[in-house]
Design a protein around this motif. Sequence first.
Motif, short mmCIF file in Angstrom:
data_model
loop_
_atom_site.label_atom_id
_atom_site.label_comp_id
_atom_site.label_asym_id
_atom_site.label_seq_id
_atom_site.Cartn_x
_atom_site.Cartn_y
_atom_site.Cartn_z
N ALA A 1 0.82 -1.21 0.00
CA ALA A 1 0.00 0.00 0.00
C ALA A 1 0.86 1.27 0.00
O ALA A 1 1.79 1.39 0.79
CB ALA A 1 -0.92 0.00 1.21
N CYS B 1 -5.11 12.03 1.13
CA CYS B 1 -5.49 11.45 2.42
C CYS B 1 -6.07 12.50 3.37
O CYS B 1 -5.51 13.59 3.52
CB CYS B 1 -4.27 10.78 3.05
SG CYS B 1 -4.58 10.06 4.67
N CYS C 1 -8.26 3.06 7.14
CA CYS C 1 -7.29 2.09 6.63
C CYS C 1 -6.57 1.37 7.78
O CYS C 1 -6.40 0.14 7.76
CB CYS C 1 -6.28 2.75 5.70
SG CYS C 1 -5.34 4.10 6.44
N GLY D 1 -4.76 -5.49 0.42
CA GLY D 1 -5.53 -4.50 -0.32
C GLY D 1 -6.80 -4.04 0.35
O GLY D 1 -7.57 -3.27 -0.24
N CYS E 1 -7.24 -1.93 2.65
CA CYS E 1 -7.24 -0.48 2.87
C CYS E 1 -7.74 0.29 1.64
O CYS E 1 -8.37 1.34 1.77
CB CYS E 1 -5.84 -0.01 3.25
SG CYS E 1 -4.56 -0.47 2.06
N THR E 2 -7.47 -0.25 0.46
CA THR E 2 -7.90 0.44 -0.77
C THR E 2 -9.42 0.42 -0.91
O THR E 2 -10.01 1.28 -1.55
CB THR E 2 -7.26 -0.19 -2.01
OG1 THR E 2 -7.72 -1.54 -2.15
CG2 THR E 2 -5.74 -0.19 -1.92
N CYS F 1 -10.96 3.10 1.86
CA CYS F 1 -10.53 4.50 1.79
C CYS F 1 -11.56 5.35 1.05
O CYS F 1 -11.83 5.13 -0.14
CB CYS F 1 -9.18 4.62 1.11
SG CYS F 1 -8.59 6.33 0.97
N ASN G 1 -9.96 7.44 -2.04
CA ASN G 1 -9.15 6.75 -3.04
C ASN G 1 -7.69 7.22 -3.00
O ASN G 1 -7.05 7.45 -4.03
CB ASN G 1 -9.72 6.97 -4.46
CG ASN G 1 -11.06 6.29 -4.63
OD1 ASN G 1 -11.29 5.18 -4.16
ND2 ASN G 1 -11.99 6.99 -5.29
N ILE H 1 -5.24 5.50 -1.56
CA ILE H 1 -4.29 4.38 -1.40
C ILE H 1 -4.21 3.57 -2.68
O ILE H 1 -5.23 3.20 -3.27
CB ILE H 1 -4.70 3.46 -0.23
CG1 ILE H 1 -4.87 4.29 1.05
CG2 ILE H 1 -3.66 2.37 -0.02
CD1 ILE H 1 -5.35 3.48 2.23
N GLU H 2 -3.00 3.28 -3.09
CA GLU H 2 -2.75 2.49 -4.30
C GLU H 2 -1.81 1.35 -3.95
O GLU H 2 -0.87 1.52 -3.17
CB GLU H 2 -2.13 3.38 -5.37
CG GLU H 2 -1.82 2.64 -6.67
CD GLU H 2 -1.10 3.52 -7.69
OE1 GLU H 2 -0.85 3.04 -8.80
OE2 GLU H 2 -0.79 4.68 -7.33
N MET H 3 -2.08 0.17 -4.50
CA MET H 3 -1.19 -0.97 -4.31
C MET H 3 -0.11 -0.93 -5.40
O MET H 3 -0.42 -0.97 -6.59
CB MET H 3 -1.96 -2.29 -4.37
CG MET H 3 -3.08 -2.42 -3.35
SD MET H 3 -2.52 -2.26 -1.64
CE MET H 3 -1.52 -3.74 -1.47
#
Length: 277
Positions: free
Chosen positions: A63, A70, A76, A91, A93-94, A97, A100, A102-104
């Motif tokens: 993450a 944020c 998350c 994933g 947390c994505t 959220c 949006n 958070i990105e993996m």
Amino acid sequence: MKINEIVVISGKGGTGKTTLTSSIIPYMDSLVIADCDVDAPDLDILLEPTLNSKSDFHGLKKAFINEELCNHCGLCEAVCKFSIKFCEGCGACTIVCPENAIEMVDSITGHLLNSTCTFGNIFHGKLIPGEEASGKLVSKIRKEAKSFAKKNNLKNILIDGSPGIACNVISSIMGVSKAIIVVEPTVSGIHDLKRVYQLISKYPILPIIVINKFDLSLEKTKEIETYAKENSIDIGLKIPFNKKIVEAIVKKEIPSIAQREFFENIGFFNFIETLKN
């Protein structure tokens, strides 16, 4: 051409798995070597290979929080089982959220190495301490080793596998021809032997037991022999304790070369011939 893939495994570390692997290597022709004990690789200490290439290995996604998006709501952290700081790549947390933010993203968890030693090419890897996905790195090492063997018409691949029965061990044994199980004559050694055999018996793999330091307990060695007979497993080799083997390792010498006469006396070279067939 069918490639003869042989893996050396054990129920736990420290049974002599890598010592045996290194001793086999000089006497196998047309060989590619694969060190798949990526959590604690040490075959290269004895082989002292020259590095040809090194590449990053991305074992999993982790993450990444965009601080500009944020709003620090904490959702998350609430859903994460490990804390974002020690992300395991689930994933969750994505999903929760609201911004949006958070990105993996791909994360480097280790390195894939290709080296050359006196006895041929060795494909090996090192997992960064504390990182996961060792099974994926093992699979990558084996894939590279097999591709090299096919390209160069080499008929044998010798794999120093991971100890235990976890995912990295499963990745070490899948598709091999033979599995050498190294065991010591102790209560825990016999327990580990049974666990490992239960694993490999699920696959079309020829198991071979090697009893290391068999003379430390003749009673437990007899138990191992009885278990092998009951399960139709060949005992390929019984190695007595020899302090000179330890001394050879300390000097970074391959035991079967440094103590050739000892290995001749225990039938080691007949054992090698059975591995080639």
